[in-house]
Design a protein around this motif. Structure first.
Motif, PDB file in Angstrom:
ATOM      1  N   SER A 127     -33.071  40.143 -52.635  1.00 31.53           N
ATOM      2  CA  SER A 127     -31.623  39.982 -52.466  1.00 31.53           C
ATOM      3  C   SER A 127     -30.849  41.233 -52.849  1.00 31.53           C
ATOM      4  O   SER A 127     -29.694  41.395 -52.464  1.00 31.53           O
ATOM      5  CB  SER A 127     -31.131  38.802 -53.304  1.00 31.53           C
ATOM      6  N   ALA A 128     -31.482  42.116 -53.617  1.00 32.50           N
ATOM      7  CA  ALA A 128     -30.785  43.320 -54.077  1.00 32.50           C
ATOM      8  C   ALA A 128     -30.841  44.412 -53.027  1.00 32.50           C
ATOM      9  O   ALA A 128     -31.773  44.484 -52.225  1.00 32.50           O
ATOM     10  CB  ALA A 128     -31.387  43.804 -55.385  1.00 32.50           C
ATOM     11  N   ARG A 129     -29.845  45.293 -53.048  1.00 37.43           N
ATOM     12  CA  ARG A 129     -29.808  46.424 -52.132  1.00 37.43           C
ATOM     13  C   ARG A 129     -30.341  47.662 -52.835  1.00 37.43           C
ATOM     14  O   ARG A 129     -30.347  47.754 -54.049  1.00 37.43           O
ATOM     15  CB  ARG A 129     -28.389  46.661 -51.637  1.00 37.43           C
ATOM     16  N   GLY A 130     -30.797  48.612 -52.041  1.00 35.37           N
ATOM     17  CA  GLY A 130     -31.325  49.845 -52.619  1.00 35.37           C
ATOM     18  C   GLY A 130     -32.791  49.993 -52.279  1.00 35.37           C
ATOM     19  O   GLY A 130     -33.306  49.355 -51.367  1.00 35.37           O
ATOM     20  N   SER A 131     -33.490  50.853 -53.025  1.00 36.89           N
ATOM     21  CA  SER A 131     -34.897  51.086 -52.723  1.00 36.89           C
ATOM     22  C   SER A 131     -35.777  50.649 -53.893  1.00 36.89           C
ATOM     23  O   SER A 131     -36.197  49.504 -53.971  1.00 36.89           O
ATOM     24  CB  SER A 131     -35.125  52.554 -52.389  1.00 36.89           C
ATOM     25  N   VAL A 132     -36.023  51.548 -54.842  1.00 35.24           N
ATOM     26  CA  VAL A 132     -36.874  51.253 -56.002  1.00 35.24           C
ATOM     27  C   VAL A 132     -36.184  51.763 -57.251  1.00 35.24           C
ATOM     28  O   VAL A 132     -35.643  52.873 -57.273  1.00 35.24           O
ATOM     29  CB  VAL A 132     -38.261  51.918 -55.861  1.00 35.24           C
ATOM     30  N   SER A 133     -36.206  50.958 -58.297  1.00 36.64           N
ATOM     31  CA  SER A 133     -35.660  51.391 -59.586  1.00 36.64           C
ATOM     32  C   SER A 133     -36.679  51.089 -60.670  1.00 36.64           C
ATOM     33  O   SER A 133     -37.538  50.219 -60.522  1.00 36.64           O
ATOM     34  CB  SER A 133     -34.336  50.675 -59.883  1.00 36.64           C
ATOM     35  N   VAL A 134     -36.589  51.825 -61.772  1.00 38.44           N
ATOM     36  CA  VAL A 134     -37.496  51.645 -62.905  1.00 38.44           C
ATOM     37  C   VAL A 134     -36.767  50.853 -63.978  1.00 38.44           C
ATOM     38  O   VAL A 134     -35.632  51.157 -64.334  1.00 38.44           O
ATOM     39  CB  VAL A 134     -37.959  53.006 -63.466  1.00 38.44           C
ATOM     40  N   ASP A 135     -37.424  49.824 -64.492  1.00 38.70           N
ATOM     41  CA  ASP A 135     -36.799  48.958 -65.491  1.00 38.70           C
ATOM     42  C   ASP A 135     -37.886  48.399 -66.399  1.00 38.70           C
ATOM     43  O   ASP A 135     -39.046  48.796 -66.320  1.00 38.70           O
ATOM     44  CB  ASP A 135     -36.029  47.826 -64.797  1.00 38.70           C
ATOM     45  N   THR A 136     -37.514  47.452 -67.238  1.00 32.35           N
ATOM     46  CA  THR A 136     -38.457  46.753 -68.099  1.00 32.35           C
ATOM     47  C   THR A 136     -38.334  45.258 -67.848  1.00 32.35           C
ATOM     48  O   THR A 136     -37.227  44.718 -67.813  1.00 32.35           O
ATOM     49  CB  THR A 136     -38.177  47.051 -69.588  1.00 32.35           C
ATOM     50  N   VAL A 137     -39.475  44.605 -67.643  1.00 38.72           N
ATOM     51  CA  VAL A 137     -39.508  43.161 -67.409  1.00 38.72           C
ATOM     52  C   VAL A 137     -40.444  42.533 -68.436  1.00 38.72           C
ATOM     53  O   VAL A 137     -41.629  42.884 -68.485  1.00 38.72           O
ATOM     54  CB  VAL A 137     -39.973  42.837 -65.975  1.00 38.72           C
ATOM     55  N   ASP A 138     -39.906  41.646 -69.255  1.00 39.98           N
ATOM     56  CA  ASP A 138     -40.695  41.001 -70.310  1.00 39.98           C
ATOM     57  C   ASP A 138     -41.409  42.028 -71.185  1.00 39.98           C
ATOM     58  O   ASP A 138     -42.573  41.865 -71.555  1.00 39.98           O
ATOM     59  CB  ASP A 138     -41.718  40.027 -69.708  1.00 39.98           C
ATOM     60  N   GLY A 139     -40.682  43.102 -71.485  1.00 33.00           N
ATOM     61  CA  GLY A 139     -41.221  44.134 -72.365  1.00 33.00           C
ATOM     62  C   GLY A 139     -42.203  45.081 -71.713  1.00 33.00           C
ATOM     63  O   GLY A 139     -42.776  45.947 -72.393  1.00 33.00           O
ATOM     64  N   MET A 140     -42.400  44.966 -70.392  1.00 35.62           N
ATOM     65  CA  MET A 140     -43.355  45.818 -69.692  1.00 35.62           C
ATOM     66  C   MET A 140     -42.638  46.723 -68.704  1.00 35.62           C
ATOM     67  O   MET A 140     -41.715  46.282 -68.015  1.00 35.62           O
ATOM     68  CB  MET A 140     -44.388  44.963 -68.945  1.00 35.62           C
ATOM     69  N   PRO A 141     -43.046  48.003 -68.598  1.00 34.14           N
ATOM     70  CA  PRO A 141     -42.453  48.872 -67.581  1.00 34.14           C
ATOM     71  C   PRO A 141     -42.641  48.272 -66.193  1.00 34.14           C
ATOM     72  O   PRO A 141     -43.700  47.721 -65.881  1.00 34.14           O
ATOM     73  CB  PRO A 141     -43.246  50.178 -67.720  1.00 34.14           C
ATOM     74  N   ALA A 142     -41.605  48.374 -65.380  1.00 35.33           N
ATOM     75  CA  ALA A 142     -41.654  47.736 -64.062  1.00 35.33           C
ATOM     76  C   ALA A 142     -40.993  48.607 -63.013  1.00 35.33           C
ATOM     77  O   ALA A 142     -40.086  49.398 -63.307  1.00 35.33           O
ATOM     78  CB  ALA A 142     -40.981  46.360 -64.115  1.00 35.33           C
ATOM     79  N   LEU A 143     -41.477  48.455 -61.785  1.00 38.65           N
ATOM     80  CA  LEU A 143     -40.852  49.069 -60.617  1.00 38.65           C
ATOM     81  C   LEU A 143     -40.210  47.938 -59.822  1.00 38.65           C
ATOM     82  O   LEU A 143     -40.908  47.057 -59.311  1.00 38.65           O
ATOM     83  CB  LEU A 143     -41.899  49.802 -59.769  1.00 38.65           C
ATOM     84  N   ILE A 144     -38.895  47.956 -59.741  1.00 41.02           N
ATOM     85  CA  ILE A 144     -38.151  46.917 -59.032  1.00 41.02           C
ATOM     86  C   ILE A 144     -37.959  47.383 -57.595  1.00 41.02           C
ATOM     87  O   ILE A 144     -37.275  48.386 -57.342  1.00 41.02           O
ATOM     88  CB  ILE A 144     -36.789  46.636 -59.688  1.00 41.02           C
TER      89      ILE A 144
END
Length: 253
Positions: A112-129
């Motif tokens: 549902s989000a716009r854009g390409s790829v962003s770096v974040d943290t999910v449940d304390g783990m590094p993630a690529l959104i």
């Protein structure tokens, strides 16, 4: 002296034949097969592309196709053995992990989000959104790694070229199967953007390696001395790439 229009025309050598594109099934895998004619080839040679992504047979000019088939049949057992030792080709999907600068990142899909790829943290783990349509997820991750490669590698090229007193004519990023980087005789540097999955010391080593070729176009003692001067952890990085490089090449984007 003959007039110009009566002179015998100069016969130019024929252009090299385009590699023949085929497929070949080995151990349940249907692999792209390139049959390449080489005027200097005296015999047939077979090579597996890095990561098991395809096969290449180099042949003398004019060799009948049936001889290529016989050659592949004779080496079927060798191919099965070599391909069996390669890591499975992981598919990029939500919930899988992809390394970024040596750190595993969870792949999270947010359609549902716009854009390409962003770096974040999910449940304390590094993630690529990864945003957008699910079908474009592998391509978006590949494009992300290309952008990250440009961001990291161009400053490293500037640093190392300043150290050796040479300039790079151009810096390019590709998805090569046979090598991680290259330096042409006229100063063009090329890098595989897949190197962004490796730790920073390995990325720096690759850049140092190719920049060192601007001064030493060989792999002699002077080259390796310069490479270790630019990156003191050269031996460690080389060993890491030898152990893990095939797995990085095997990831299917």
């Amino acid at each position: 002296m003959l007039p110009g229009f009566l002179k015998r025309p100069v016969r130019l050598p024929p252009p090299p034949a385009e590699p023949e594109e085929r497929t070949h099934v080995v151990a349940g895998r249907e692999l792209p097969l390139r049959v390449v004619e080489n005027a200097r080839a005296k015999r047939l040679t077979l090579r597996i592309d890095v990561g098991g992504r395809g096969l290449r047979v180099t042949v003398p000019p004019g060799l009948p196709e049936r001889e290529v088939d016989r050659f592949l049949d004779r080496h079927h057992g060798w191919l099965e053995e070599k391909l069996g030792k390669l890591p499975d080709r992981p598919q990029l999907r939500p919930g899988a992990k992809l390394p970024l600068r040596g750190v595993p990142h969870l792949i999270v899909h947010e359609p549902s989000a716009r854009g390409s790829v962003s770096v974040d943290t999910v449940d304390g783990m590094p993630a690529l959104i990864v945003h957008g349509d699910r079908a474009h997820l592998p391509r978006r991750l590949a494009d992300f790694l290309k952008r990250e490669a440009k961001r990291d590698i161009e400053p490293l090229v500037a640093k190392h070229t300043a150290a050796v007193g040479r300039k790079a004519k151009a810096v390019r990023f590709k998805d090569t199967t046979s090598r991680w980087g290259s330096c042409s005789s006229d100063g063009n540097l090329s890098f595989s953007w897949r190197i962004m999955m490796a730790p920073p010391v390995v990325i720096d080593y690759l850049v140092a390696h190719e920049v060192a070729h601007l001064k030493e176009m060989n792999h002699g003692p002077k080259f390796w001395k310069l490479c270790r001067t630019l990156n003191p952890r050269t031996d460690e990085a080389k060993a890491w790439l030898k152990r893990n490089g095939a797995a990085l090449h095997a990831i299917g984007f």
